[in-house]
Design a protein around this motif. Structure first.
Motif, PDB file in Angstrom:
ATOM      1  N   ASN A 683      49.979  -5.477  23.466  1.00 42.71           N
ATOM      2  CA  ASN A 683      50.757  -6.408  23.839  1.00 42.71           C
ATOM      3  C   ASN A 683      50.048  -7.531  22.655  1.00 42.71           C
ATOM      4  OD1 ASN A 683      51.840  -6.988  26.314  1.00 42.71           O
ATOM      5  ND2 ASN A 683      50.292  -6.465  26.546  1.00 42.71           N
ATOM      6  N   TRP A 685      49.913 -11.143  20.600  1.00 37.93           N
ATOM      7  CA  TRP A 685      50.335 -12.876  20.131  1.00 37.93           C
ATOM      8  C   TRP A 685      49.736 -12.933  18.941  1.00 37.93           C
ATOM      9  CZ3 TRP A 685      52.882 -15.100  24.009  1.00 37.93           C
ATOM     10  CH2 TRP A 685      53.154 -14.309  25.171  1.00 37.93           C
ATOM     11  N   TYR A 704      55.505 -12.977  19.971  1.00 35.51           N
ATOM     12  CA  TYR A 704      54.967 -11.723  20.814  1.00 35.51           C
ATOM     13  C   TYR A 704      55.513 -10.849  20.907  1.00 35.51           C
ATOM     14  CZ  TYR A 704      58.774 -13.949  22.886  1.00 35.51           C
ATOM     15  OH  TYR A 704      59.878 -13.864  23.608  1.00 35.51           O
ATOM     16  N   SER A 705      55.175  -9.887  20.727  1.00 36.38           N
ATOM     17  CA  SER A 705      55.475  -7.764  20.625  1.00 36.38           C
ATOM     18  C   SER A 705      54.847  -8.022  21.705  1.00 36.38           C
ATOM     19  CB  SER A 705      55.770  -7.862  18.929  1.00 36.38           C
ATOM     20  OG  SER A 705      54.009  -7.529  18.722  1.00 36.38           O
ATOM     21  N   SER A 706      55.161  -6.692  22.149  1.00 34.30           N
ATOM     22  CA  SER A 706      55.017  -5.430  23.510  1.00 34.30           C
ATOM     23  C   SER A 706      55.619  -4.721  23.609  1.00 34.30           C
ATOM     24  CB  SER A 706      55.430  -5.986  24.767  1.00 34.30           C
ATOM     25  OG  SER A 706      56.383  -6.229  25.778  1.00 34.30           O
ATOM     26  N   SER A 735      60.286  -2.054  24.121  1.00 39.10           N
ATOM     27  CA  SER A 735      59.841  -2.423  23.316  1.00 39.10           C
ATOM     28  C   SER A 735      59.915  -4.077  23.604  1.00 39.10           C
ATOM     29  CB  SER A 735      59.365  -2.411  22.113  1.00 39.10           C
ATOM     30  OG  SER A 735      60.954  -2.258  21.588  1.00 39.10           O
ATOM     31  N   ASN A 736      59.409  -5.072  23.324  1.00 36.53           N
ATOM     32  CA  ASN A 736      60.089  -6.270  23.369  1.00 36.53           C
ATOM     33  C   ASN A 736      59.410  -7.590  21.949  1.00 36.53           C
ATOM     34  OD1 ASN A 736      61.261  -8.915  24.090  1.00 36.53           O
ATOM     35  ND2 ASN A 736      59.570  -9.158  26.276  1.00 36.53           N
ATOM     36  N   VAL A 737      59.983  -8.383  21.399  1.00 34.12           N
ATOM     37  CA  VAL A 737      59.268  -8.797  19.994  1.00 34.12           C
ATOM     38  C   VAL A 737      60.952 -10.644  20.380  1.00 34.12           C
ATOM     39  CG1 VAL A 737      61.007  -8.015  18.394  1.00 34.12           C
ATOM     40  CG2 VAL A 737      58.956  -8.884  18.518  1.00 34.12           C
ATOM     41  N   GLY A 760      64.615 -13.819  20.741  1.00 32.97           N
ATOM     42  CA  GLY A 760      63.797 -12.560  21.388  1.00 32.97           C
ATOM     43  C   GLY A 760      64.668 -11.338  21.243  1.00 32.97           C
ATOM     44  N   SER A 762      64.934  -7.383  23.220  1.00 36.93           N
ATOM     45  CA  SER A 762      63.985  -6.410  23.778  1.00 36.93           C
ATOM     46  C   SER A 762      64.955  -4.747  23.727  1.00 36.93           C
ATOM     47  CB  SER A 762      63.534  -7.030  25.534  1.00 36.93           C
ATOM     48  OG  SER A 762      64.950  -7.104  25.818  1.00 36.93           O
TER      49      SER A 762
END
Length: 935
Positions: A683, A685, A704-706, A735-737, A760, A762
């Motif tokens: 993660n 931020w 943010y990104s994960s 993934s997610n941003v 966002g 994803s």
């Protein structure tokens, strides 16, 4: 476009235009002039966050106020040709006072404040005239500067303050940061329940509102800050409100042909220097839970994970709470709720505090859901439509207590215990049909089921902290224990038809009872030692370990000619044991401008699973690095930048691991997977915060990104008859941003406005019949709101929200869809002759047809008229009309896991209600001798 949609779109635009013109008229009809200058001390240093106030010379009322910026500048606005008094004050400095007739714009140049020789006199001036000031790191508001009505609660006071936002669920934000705790005179009020303080404390009892950064219990326990910074609000009571009792009682009756409605509410608070007791209660059948999801979590003592970052040490599914399922999102369906609670705080000494809290909730809910779902297989396209009628009844008892004692200035011990008992009954009637690519009927099911659940659980921990002889050297320990027991009885009768060429080819009948018992025990411990490395640096060593044991015992019986016969294929016993050990080393640098936090370590986890029907034991051991890095740069007191990177380990739950077939819905069967391994998350931020004291504007942005390795997704196996088996598997990377932002400002100190939004992207894996594909979801949100600042006579606000969801599937373009919705809201309150209040609230939601097949326009309108009576307006009588347009349902749309879904849920219909509210106020007490009056 339908006539219905066109009509309501025209009505909405007209309503919003009128509200906007009203705000614009209020703004533009006033001709103003400005006063500006710059504040320095005797050494020519800029005075930051000095309080600057413009008073009306006729009655000393507040006209405008503000704080000086980082370079000492200030700017105030007043009406042209009016007589004012300018007052400037700064803690520890003498006040600057100047009379001004505002016949032009004034530039006062440089103003030098001198250190005060008579601090008492300075304090007295501040007490009378300062609406806002910075006291160290604390932002303080004087409640006298804001207009509140006789029966307003604290929420009505807070929403007038610069930078404060309160959403529909009672979530409070200040300059973009969430408020996670509200204190009263520095002490907790109803645990960590924010909304209880907002709704049950009268606004006219508050003297001062303090806003500051304070670590939550979780942060204090772990020594680490949350990725998302939070705020704490402390409400200081007026001196004559510190002893005695205050509160309110309300009751109402409503009617609409063939239906009766009622509501009742009680809030009573008793205060004295040694004790604080609060009682709240509510009963109604008009979908008023009175509390949000976060409030229920707060009233149970916090979330169920008492060792931060270790999901394997969470009570999880065993800590089931059916009350949340009933009351979360309570605007839909028809709900009857009864809630009551008592909170007691005892201040035994300066060093010892004890608090106890009990809350009871009983609710039932009837709801009708219509679900439309479009899905794919590698070879085909199908839709699944359902009608579900549900009757739910649940109750909950919650008790939690907290004890803290400071032995001396170097050591403290804290004990927490929370217990919960729940039971529920859920009756469902379901009809589902599946249509193939050419709308051919493939299967259908009619099912009636009943679920009875009961559960008990407790969570406790003891935390000890000791400061050693050397400054900055300390150690702390946390020992925790938890237990839960959950029973579930499921009874179902269903008939499933399988079709071929539109004719029934096969009929399956299921008449079955299932009983399961789930229990879990958890033991955990954390130890840390901190060593200072100079004045601004420190090194901390941490060791954490935990063990949990969870059992699930299920017995299934087929009903044959009213006789129960054991179904051995569905009867089984599964046991899961999990333990972990983690060691980390953390370096911290805390400077005035730069802060750095670097942490690295290693975690070992072991998982053992045993299934009675299978002699094979699942035994897995795995090691993961634990990393966290944080950097914060403070440009000034009002501007900062923060970046944080962390890793996280997410262990599979018991439901995901146990290889026990779940056939509660014969068309959607679930099966666990004992070979799952944990998800390993990364993660990142980035956060920027700006608060401009000069114009009372704030801006925040977070990027943010994960990235999740070994992500767990539900594999779907779809048969020729369109029955689906779901099984969790580890599959690749998800993934997610994205980003979100907010801007709060004012127009000529008359209109408050805010702009919030986000975007966002994803990416997730979809696995259907062994074929893997990817799904990309794009999300865009934008919210605009405007409202007048001075609310003594009129309070008008308008807002608009636009949401766009776009999904792209790599496997089948039939799942590429766009969902667009926009919501408009207009609220107004007008006070006439200080006694009458007219209020209206219009909420209008539009769902456009961009892939779901239908347009929807849903207007919700309410209005009321009220009048106050008796001394100090203690009695209020109100006549209200709810859902005047008698709308029948609400809509939600989403796209995930290879499915496009729309859910329509019934709403409470139109009704009219007459209610009476009485304000209780039996307060007294003198100001303590020698006490300091901060305002």
């Amino acid at each position: 476009m339908s006539y219905h949609l066109k009509k309501y779109k025209m009505l909405t635009r007209t309503t919003i235009l009128l509200a906007f013109l009203l705000c614009s008229h209020t703004l533009l009809s006033q001709k103003t002039q400005t006063i500006n200058g710059r504040l320095l001390d005797e050494d020519e240093n800029a005075l930051v966050a000095a309080t600057v106030v413009l008073l009306n010379r006729v009655d000393s009322s507040f006209t405008d106020y503000g704080l000086s910026t980082d370079n000492g500048k200030f700017k105030l606005t007043g009406l042209r040709d009016k007589n004012y008094q300018l007052q400037i004050s700064y803690v520890g400095y003498g006040a600057f006072i100047k009379d001004i007739t505002l016949d032009k714009d004034y530039d006062l140049g440089t103003i030098v404040l001198k250190e005060a020789s008579n601090m008492l006199a300075t304090a007295q001036i501040e007490a009378e005239h300062i609406p806002i000031r910075m006291n160290g790191d604390t932002l303080e508001f004087n409640s006298a500067a804001f207009n509140v009505q006789a029966h307003d609660d604290v929420e009505g006071l807070l929403e007038q303050m610069p930078g404060v936002e309160i959403d529909e669920d009672g979530m409070v934000k200040i300059n973009g940061k969430k408020v996670k705790k509200i204190l009263v005179d520095g002490k907790e009020f109803f645990g960590e329940d924010v909304k209880a303080a907002l709704k049950n404390l009268p606004a006219d009892a508050i003297k001062k509102v303090e806003v500051y950064d304070k670590k939550t219990d979780k942060e204090e326990l772990t020594g680490k800050e949350d990725e998302e910074e939070s705020k704490t609000i402390n409400l200081t009571l007026k001196e004559d409100k510190k002893v005695g009792y205050m509160g309110n009682i309300e009751g109402g009756y409503g009617y609409y042909p063939d239906k009766h409605y009622y509501k009742g509410k009680l809030g009573l608070n008793y205060f004295n220097p040694k004790m604080r007791i609060s009682i709240i209660g509510a009963s109604n059948n008009v979908n008023k839970a009175g509390f949000s999801y976060q409030d229920f979590q707060g009233m149970t003592g916090g979330y169920d994970n008492f060792m931060s970052g270790y999901s394997g040490m969470s009570i999880g599914n065993s800590w089931n709470d059916p009350i949340l399922n009933l009351l979360w999102g309570n605007a839909s369906g028809e709900t009857r709720a009864v809630t009551g609670g008592i909170n007691m705080n005892f201040f035994l000494s300066e060093k010892t505090e004890l608090s106890a809290h009990y809350m009871y909730t009983n609710a039932n809910k009837s709801v009708l859901n219509r679900t439309f779902r479009r899905s794919i297989t590698p070879e085909d396209f199908y839709t699944r439509n359902s009608n579900n009628t549900q009757m739910m009844l649940a109750q909950r008892h919650v008790f939690n207590t907290k004890f803290s004692h400071k032995f001396d200035s170097t050591q403290e011990i804290r004990f927490r215990l929370k217990m919960k008992y729940t039971d529920s009954d859920d009756d469902n009637g379901l009809f589902t049909e599946t249509l193939g690519n050419q709308d051919s009927l493939e299967n259908d099911i009619r099912q009636n089921s009943e679920t009875n659940e009961g559960g008990f659980g407790l969570i406790s921990n003891v935390h000890y902290q000791k400061k050693l002889a050397k400054k900055g050297r300390s150690l702390w320990a946390n020992v925790a224990f938890a237990f839960s027991d959950h029973d579930n009885v499921f009874e179902t009768f269903s008939q499933t038809n399988i079709y071929q060429n539109q004719q029934i080819n096969l009929t399956d009948t299921l008449d079955q009872n299932q009983a399961s018992v789930n229990d879990k025990q958890i033991y955990g411990a954390e130890f840390a030692y901190s060593e200072p490395l100079g004045e601004k640096n420190s090194l901390e060593l941490k060791l954490r370990a935990g063990f949990s044991k969870e059992n699930n015992d299920r017995k299934a019986f087929d009903i044959r000619e009213q006789v129960q016969v054991l179904n051995t294929a569905l009867t089984d016993f599964y046991q899961k044991e999990y333990n972990f050990q983690a060691f980390t080393t953390e370096f911290k640098h805390q400077g005035e401008t730069v802060s750095v936090d670097l942490s690295a370590g290693l975690q070992r986890s072991e998982l053992v699973g045993v299934l009675t029907s299978n002699a094979t034991t699942i035994h897995q051991t795995y090691y993961y690095p634990i990393v966290e890095a944080g950097f914060k740069y403070k440009f000034s007191e009002s501007k900062s930048f923060k970046i944080n990177y962390s890793t996280r380990i997410e262990e599979p739950s018991l439901n995901q691991l146990q290889p026990m077939l779940n056939n509660e819905n014969p068309l959607s069967i679930h099966l666990g997977n004992p070979n799952l391994i944990p998800v390993y998350e990364h993660n990142l931020w980035l956060n920027y915060n700006l608060w401009d004291q000069l114009n009372f504007t704030s801006f925040y942005m977070t990027i943010y990104s994960s990235l999740s390795q070994n992500s767990i997704v539900n594999k779907q196996t779809i048969g020729d008859d369109f029955r689906i088996i779901y099984q969790p598997v580890n599959l690749g990377i998800n993934s997610n941003v994205g980003l979100y932002f907010g801007y709060n400002g004012e127009i000529k100190k008359v209109v408050k406005y805010s702009i919030e939004g986000g975007a966002g992207l994803s990416q997730s894996q979809v696995l259907i019949n062994e074929n893997t594909s990817e799904q990309w979801n794009q999300n865009y949100d934008l919210n605009l709101s405007f409202g007048n600042k001075k609310k003594k006579v009129m309070d008008v606000s308008i807002s608009a929200q636009v949401t766009l969801r776009k999904s792209i599937s790599s496997q089948n373009s039939a799942l590429n869809v766009i969902a667009l919705s926009h919501t408009y809201r207009a609220k107004a309150r007008v006070t006439i002759a200080k006694k009458w209040n007219l209020k209206t609230d219009f909420n209008y939601s539009i769902f456009d047809d961009l892939g779901y097949g239908d347009n929807f326009a849903i207007p919700i309108w309410s209005a009321s008229v009220s009048r106050t009576f008796l001394k100090n307006d203690q009695l209020k009588i109100e006549l209200s009309a709810e859902n005047i347009l008698n709308e029948a349902f609400r809509v939600s749309r989403y796209n995930w896991g290879g499915n496009i879904t729309e859910v329509q849920t019934n709403l409470l219909g139109r009704y009219f209600m007459l209610s009476i509210a009485y304000k209780i106020n039996k307060m007294g007490g003198n100001k303590p001798e020698g006490g300091e009056d901060d305002f």
